[in-house]
Design an enzyme around this catalytic site. Structure first.
Site, PDB file in Angstrom:
ATOM      1  N   ASP A 190       0.726  -1.046  -0.122  1.00 25.16           N
ATOM      2  CA  ASP A 190      -0.102   0.087   0.048  1.00 25.16           C
ATOM      3  C   ASP A 190       0.937   1.346  -0.062  1.00 25.16           C
ATOM      4  O   ASP A 190       0.267   2.422   0.219  1.00 25.16           O
ATOM      5  CB  ASP A 190      -0.996   0.075   1.140  1.00 25.16           C
ATOM      6  CG  ASP A 190      -2.217  -0.777   0.949  1.00 25.16           C
ATOM      7  OD1 ASP A 190      -2.076  -1.318  -0.216  1.00 25.16           O
ATOM      8  OD2 ASP A 190      -2.963  -1.038   1.880  1.00 25.16           O
ATOM      9  N   HIS A 221      29.811   5.615  -5.791  1.00 23.01           N
ATOM     10  CA  HIS A 221      28.124   5.371  -5.623  1.00 23.01           C
ATOM     11  C   HIS A 221      27.649   5.062  -4.101  1.00 23.01           C
ATOM     12  O   HIS A 221      26.693   4.503  -3.758  1.00 23.01           O
ATOM     13  CB  HIS A 221      27.480   4.466  -6.599  1.00 23.01           C
ATOM     14  CG  HIS A 221      27.411   5.117  -8.025  1.00 23.01           C
ATOM     15  ND1 HIS A 221      27.212   4.107  -9.058  1.00 23.01           N
ATOM     16  CD2 HIS A 221      28.128   6.139  -8.542  1.00 23.01           C
ATOM     17  CE1 HIS A 221      27.556   4.813 -10.293  1.00 23.01           C
ATOM     18  NE2 HIS A 221      27.857   6.030 -10.052  1.00 23.01           N
ATOM     19  N   ASP A 237      27.983  14.479  -2.944  1.00 17.69           N
ATOM     20  CA  ASP A 237      27.359  14.745  -4.483  1.00 17.69           C
ATOM     21  C   ASP A 237      25.972  14.779  -4.297  1.00 17.69           C
ATOM     22  O   ASP A 237      25.310  14.047  -3.966  1.00 17.69           O
ATOM     23  CB  ASP A 237      27.727  13.535  -5.260  1.00 17.69           C
ATOM     24  CG  ASP A 237      27.505  13.644  -6.923  1.00 17.69           C
ATOM     25  OD1 ASP A 237      26.823  14.429  -6.931  1.00 17.69           O
ATOM     26  OD2 ASP A 237      28.255  12.802  -7.332  1.00 17.69           O
ATOM     27  N   ASP A 243      23.550  18.892 -10.472  1.00 16.59           N
ATOM     28  CA  ASP A 243      24.315  17.905 -10.067  1.00 16.59           C
ATOM     29  C   ASP A 243      25.856  18.389  -9.537  1.00 16.59           C
ATOM     30  O   ASP A 243      26.916  18.765 -10.449  1.00 16.59           O
ATOM     31  CB  ASP A 243      24.475  16.950 -11.299  1.00 16.59           C
ATOM     32  CG  ASP A 243      25.601  15.698 -10.901  1.00 16.59           C
ATOM     33  OD1 ASP A 243      25.951  15.382  -9.780  1.00 16.59           O
ATOM     34  OD2 ASP A 243      25.913  15.007 -12.067  1.00 16.59           O
ATOM     35  N   HIS A 249      36.422   6.934 -13.634  1.00 21.62           N
ATOM     36  CA  HIS A 249      35.339   7.673 -14.304  1.00 21.62           C
ATOM     37  C   HIS A 249      35.493   8.655 -15.332  1.00 21.62           C
ATOM     38  O   HIS A 249      36.785   9.279 -15.279  1.00 21.62           O
ATOM     39  CB  HIS A 249      34.290   7.807 -13.313  1.00 21.62           C
ATOM     40  CG  HIS A 249      34.648   9.139 -12.403  1.00 21.62           C
ATOM     41  ND1 HIS A 249      34.661  10.348 -12.628  1.00 21.62           N
ATOM     42  CD2 HIS A 249      34.912   9.401 -11.035  1.00 21.62           C
ATOM     43  CE1 HIS A 249      34.685  11.052 -11.896  1.00 21.62           C
ATOM     44  NE2 HIS A 249      35.165  10.468 -10.792  1.00 21.62           N
ATOM     45  N   HIS A 255      29.268  14.368 -18.203  1.00 16.96           N
ATOM     46  CA  HIS A 255      27.975  13.909 -18.781  1.00 16.96           C
ATOM     47  C   HIS A 255      27.131  15.087 -19.014  1.00 16.96           C
ATOM     48  O   HIS A 255      27.339  16.007 -18.335  1.00 16.96           O
ATOM     49  CB  HIS A 255      27.432  12.593 -18.019  1.00 16.96           C
ATOM     50  CG  HIS A 255      27.113  13.174 -16.659  1.00 16.96           C
ATOM     51  ND1 HIS A 255      25.898  13.757 -16.340  1.00 16.96           N
ATOM     52  CD2 HIS A 255      27.658  12.957 -15.199  1.00 16.96           C
ATOM     53  CE1 HIS A 255      25.759  14.042 -14.809  1.00 16.96           C
ATOM     54  NE2 HIS A 255      27.043  13.461 -14.436  1.00 16.96           N
ATOM     55  N   HIS A 276      22.200  12.022 -15.676  1.00 13.82           N
ATOM     56  CA  HIS A 276      22.873  11.657 -16.846  1.00 13.82           C
ATOM     57  C   HIS A 276      21.785  11.675 -18.104  1.00 13.82           C
ATOM     58  O   HIS A 276      21.189  10.728 -18.351  1.00 13.82           O
ATOM     59  CB  HIS A 276      23.433  10.019 -16.675  1.00 13.82           C
ATOM     60  CG  HIS A 276      24.247  10.104 -15.571  1.00 13.82           C
ATOM     61  ND1 HIS A 276      24.928   8.901 -15.118  1.00 13.82           N
ATOM     62  CD2 HIS A 276      24.761  10.848 -14.821  1.00 13.82           C
ATOM     63  CE1 HIS A 276      25.737   9.047 -14.107  1.00 13.82           C
ATOM     64  NE2 HIS A 276      25.675  10.192 -14.004  1.00 13.82           N
ATOM     65  N   GLU A 281      33.449  17.065 -13.777  1.00 13.86           N
ATOM     66  CA  GLU A 281      33.684  16.529 -12.443  1.00 13.86           C
ATOM     67  C   GLU A 281      34.802  15.499 -12.232  1.00 13.86           C
ATOM     68  O   GLU A 281      34.704  14.351 -12.142  1.00 13.86           O
ATOM     69  CB  GLU A 281      32.362  15.634 -12.118  1.00 13.86           C
ATOM     70  CG  GLU A 281      31.641  14.647 -13.232  1.00 13.86           C
ATOM     71  CD  GLU A 281      30.637  13.918 -12.896  1.00 13.86           C
ATOM     72  OE1 GLU A 281      30.523  13.332 -11.850  1.00 13.86           O
ATOM     73  OE2 GLU A 281      29.699  13.934 -13.833  1.00 13.86           O
ATOM     74  N   TYR A 321      40.787   9.291  -6.193  1.00 18.07           N
ATOM     75  CA  TYR A 321      40.577   8.408  -5.015  1.00 18.07           C
ATOM     76  C   TYR A 321      41.547   7.494  -4.770  1.00 18.07           C
ATOM     77  O   TYR A 321      41.963   6.747  -5.586  1.00 18.07           O
ATOM     78  CB  TYR A 321      39.178   7.687  -5.585  1.00 18.07           C
ATOM     79  CG  TYR A 321      38.093   8.521  -6.010  1.00 18.07           C
ATOM     80  CD1 TYR A 321      37.118   9.120  -5.282  1.00 18.07           C
ATOM     81  CD2 TYR A 321      38.163   8.791  -7.609  1.00 18.07           C
ATOM     82  CE1 TYR A 321      36.303  10.011  -6.089  1.00 18.07           C
ATOM     83  CE2 TYR A 321      37.410   9.648  -8.378  1.00 18.07           C
ATOM     84  CZ  TYR A 321      36.203  10.281  -7.394  1.00 18.07           C
ATOM     85  OH  TYR A 321      35.416  11.009  -8.095  1.00 18.07           O
ATOM     86  N   ARG A 335      36.324  14.753  -5.187  1.00 10.32           N
ATOM     87  CA  ARG A 335      35.669  15.017  -6.651  1.00 10.32           C
ATOM     88  C   ARG A 335      35.060  16.627  -6.369  1.00 10.32           C
ATOM     89  O   ARG A 335      34.677  16.945  -5.412  1.00 10.32           O
ATOM     90  CB  ARG A 335      34.479  14.018  -6.752  1.00 10.32           C
ATOM     91  CG  ARG A 335      33.934  14.295  -8.234  1.00 10.32           C
ATOM     92  CD  ARG A 335      33.030  13.192  -8.873  1.00 10.32           C
ATOM     93  NE  ARG A 335      31.976  12.835  -7.981  1.00 10.32           N
ATOM     94  CZ  ARG A 335      31.872  11.711  -7.261  1.00 10.32           C
ATOM     95  NH1 ARG A 335      32.730  11.021  -6.913  1.00 10.32           N
ATOM     96  NH2 ARG A 335      30.594  11.507  -6.374  1.00 10.32           N
ATOM     97  N   GLU A 383      32.564  18.864  -8.752  1.00 11.89           N
ATOM     98  CA  GLU A 383      31.852  18.810  -9.714  1.00 11.89           C
ATOM     99  C   GLU A 383      30.836  20.160  -9.843  1.00 11.89           C
ATOM    100  O   GLU A 383      30.380  20.605  -9.135  1.00 11.89           O
ATOM    101  CB  GLU A 383      30.827  17.609  -9.782  1.00 11.89           C
ATOM    102  CG  GLU A 383      29.515  17.552 -10.658  1.00 11.89           C
ATOM    103  CD  GLU A 383      28.845  16.243 -10.634  1.00 11.89           C
ATOM    104  OE1 GLU A 383      28.596  15.768  -9.486  1.00 11.89           O
ATOM    105  OE2 GLU A 383      28.430  15.669 -11.562  1.00 11.89           O
TER     106      GLU A 383
END
Ligand code: GLY
Ligand code: MN
Ligand code: MN
Length: 463
Positions: free
Chosen positions: A57, A261, A278, A289, A368, A372, A379, A402, A406, A424, A426
């Site tokens: 529900d 991620h 991020d 972003d 990476h 993008h 994305h 970005e 790491y 990072r 960005e």
């Protein structure tokens, strides 16, 4: 420096949000532009998103399919759009839920067919239960059928059924479209170049998101939980007119910043560590972003500063490449050169710059891409290569820049002082005739400016 410290009042914010809607005429134009590209005798079928159940529900918050929204501005669930070429241009047929007083008492307002025609400028609107009857009529005689081909077998089967019904009526003159095509690449190419109205919304989404990052820098302190910092973003986004983040917010303290991620966000933030965040809001379906990385206790250590400065310089070099006519991978190449040279200078990699780039030995620390497209999706849609070649940047494209570095916490090939640092930076950039327009400048990224903001220099953002 106009960092986003001058927070707007709620009334100001609400006024801006009311005034930056995409006009209906733009949705009409988008449908026309799509149909203009199709061969004569074409029909487009595009289903919208449906509600997804979370558990008993309880639903996930509904979010319209980006392609459907792009062509209609219609944000209700279970709708379908059918486009046919008419005498006066594209005829737009919308199938949507019917007005139903009893149902609306439970699940809220529905637009209904009359209002769909009047407010969304549809040629015709039907109730959803008419879909199976009307669709064969709408595609009868067309030669080309365009619909999303992305492995949705249920949609293909349904379309095949409608075509089959027509084939069975061939003796009474019915003709089923025999050429089927994927409509998505055509819509995605349109989405790639943003209009002025879209850019106004994207600038505002970027501004709100930058303000939230400033707020996080101001309230961050050791022992806070990562999700408590995340809460600052959610609060600021919604306070400012956004109903949700554009993607799951990443708040990674210390080595969690090395997990690209990371979304658990459930660890304490430790003094001496960096935190990588991020986070961007979604405003009127458009995404921001932004990533910032800053020290939990307000001061960068020498190693953190050294690595941070490399990433920052890589980011500036990449932004410089956001120029009309340069290829869309030019920013990545520029960032890569600066990152690799920085890793060599700091002794984290050996060899020459050419060897590092050629052998991709940098991938251990930078795995990476640098950019993008950004738009209705974080994305966003649109190809990066055409016939195998990186496409040139054009006015109205929006992309992220970005770069990051790491250093895994268990990387025993580097001195212990570097391990577990994830960085990072960005920003969001519009391609303009005049060069890159960075729309996320509302939050600092230089070390001195970040430390100053965290030390309380600047006007505090009030709740
Ligand atoms: N926030 C997702 C990304 O930066 O690509
Ligand atoms: Mn991004
Ligand atoms: Mn991001």
């Amino acid at each position: 420096m106009t960092h986003a410290n001058q927070q707007k009042s709620r009334a100001e914010q609400n006024l801006i949000n009311r005034n930056i809607k995409i006009p209906q005429s733009e949705y009409d134009l988008r449908r026309q532009r799509l149909v203009d590209q199709l061969p004569e005798g074409s029909v487009v079928i595009l289903p919208g998103a449906v509600i997804r159940y979370r558990n008993n529900d309880a639903d996930y918050a509904f979010r319209q399919d980006s392609d459907f929204y792009y062509l209609t501005g219609f944000a209700e669930e279970e709708a379908w759009l059918v486009l046919t070429s008419g005498r006066k241009g594209a005829d737009s047929h919308l199938f949507c839920l019917p007005k139903d007083r009893a149902q609306e008492t439970w699940t809220g307002f529905r637009v209904g067919q009359e209002q769909a025609i009047a407010e969304y400028n549809m040629s015709c609107a039907y109730t959803l239960d008419q879909l199976d009857n009307r669709l064969p009529e709408l595609i009868d005689g067309a030669q080309h059928l365009f619909y999303p081909m992305q492995g949705d077998d249920a949609l293909s089967r349904r379309i095949q059924d409608w075509c089959q019904q027509l084939r069975q009526k061939a003796r009474s003159g019915a003709v089923a479209p025999e050429q089927h095509h994927n409509v998505l690449p055509l819509i995605h190419e349109l989405r790639l170049i943003k209009s002025d109205a879209e850019l106004v919304i994207m600038r505002h989404a970027a501004e709100i998101s930058a303000e939230a990052h400033c707020k996080a820098m101001q309230v961050c302190e050791p022992e806070m939980m990562e999700y408590q910092l995340e809460a600052e973003y959610l609060y600021h986004f919604m306070r400012s007119g956004s109903r949700a983040p554009a993607y799951n917010t990443i708040v990674g303290g210390g080595a969690n910043g090395c997990v690209l991620h990371y979304v658990e966000n459930n660890q304490p933030l430790n003094a001496g560590d960096l935190v990588l965040i991020d986070a961007g809001c979604e405003l009127q379906h458009y995404a921001a972003d932004i990533t910032r990385t800053f020290p939990v206790s307000g001061r960068f250590s020498p190693e953190q500063s050294a690595l941070y400065q490399v990433v920052l310089e890589a980011q500036y070099a990449a932004i410089d490449q956001v120029q009309v006519g340069l290829d869309c991978h030019a920013p990545h190449r520029a960032a890569l050169n600066v990152l690799c040279q920085g890793l060599l200078d700091l002794g984290l990699l050996g060899g020459t710059l050419d060897e590092v780039v050629e052998s991709e030995s940098y991938r251990r620390f930078y795995m990476h891409g640098t950019s993008h497209w950004l738009g209705l999706d974080v994305h966003d849609a649109g190809r990066y290569k055409i016939e195998g070649q990186s496409r040139p940047l054009q006015v109205g494209m929006v992309l992220t820049i970005e770069p990051g570095l790491y250093i895994a916490p268990d990387d025993d090939s580097v001195d212990v002082c570097w391990r577990g640092i994830g960085i990072r930076i960005e920003d969001n950039v519009i391609v303009t005739e005049q060069g890159p327009e960075v729309i996320t400048t509302g939050v600092p990224k230089n070390i001195a400016e970040i430390e100053a903001l965290m030390a309380g220099e600047g006007i505090a953002i009030s709740a």
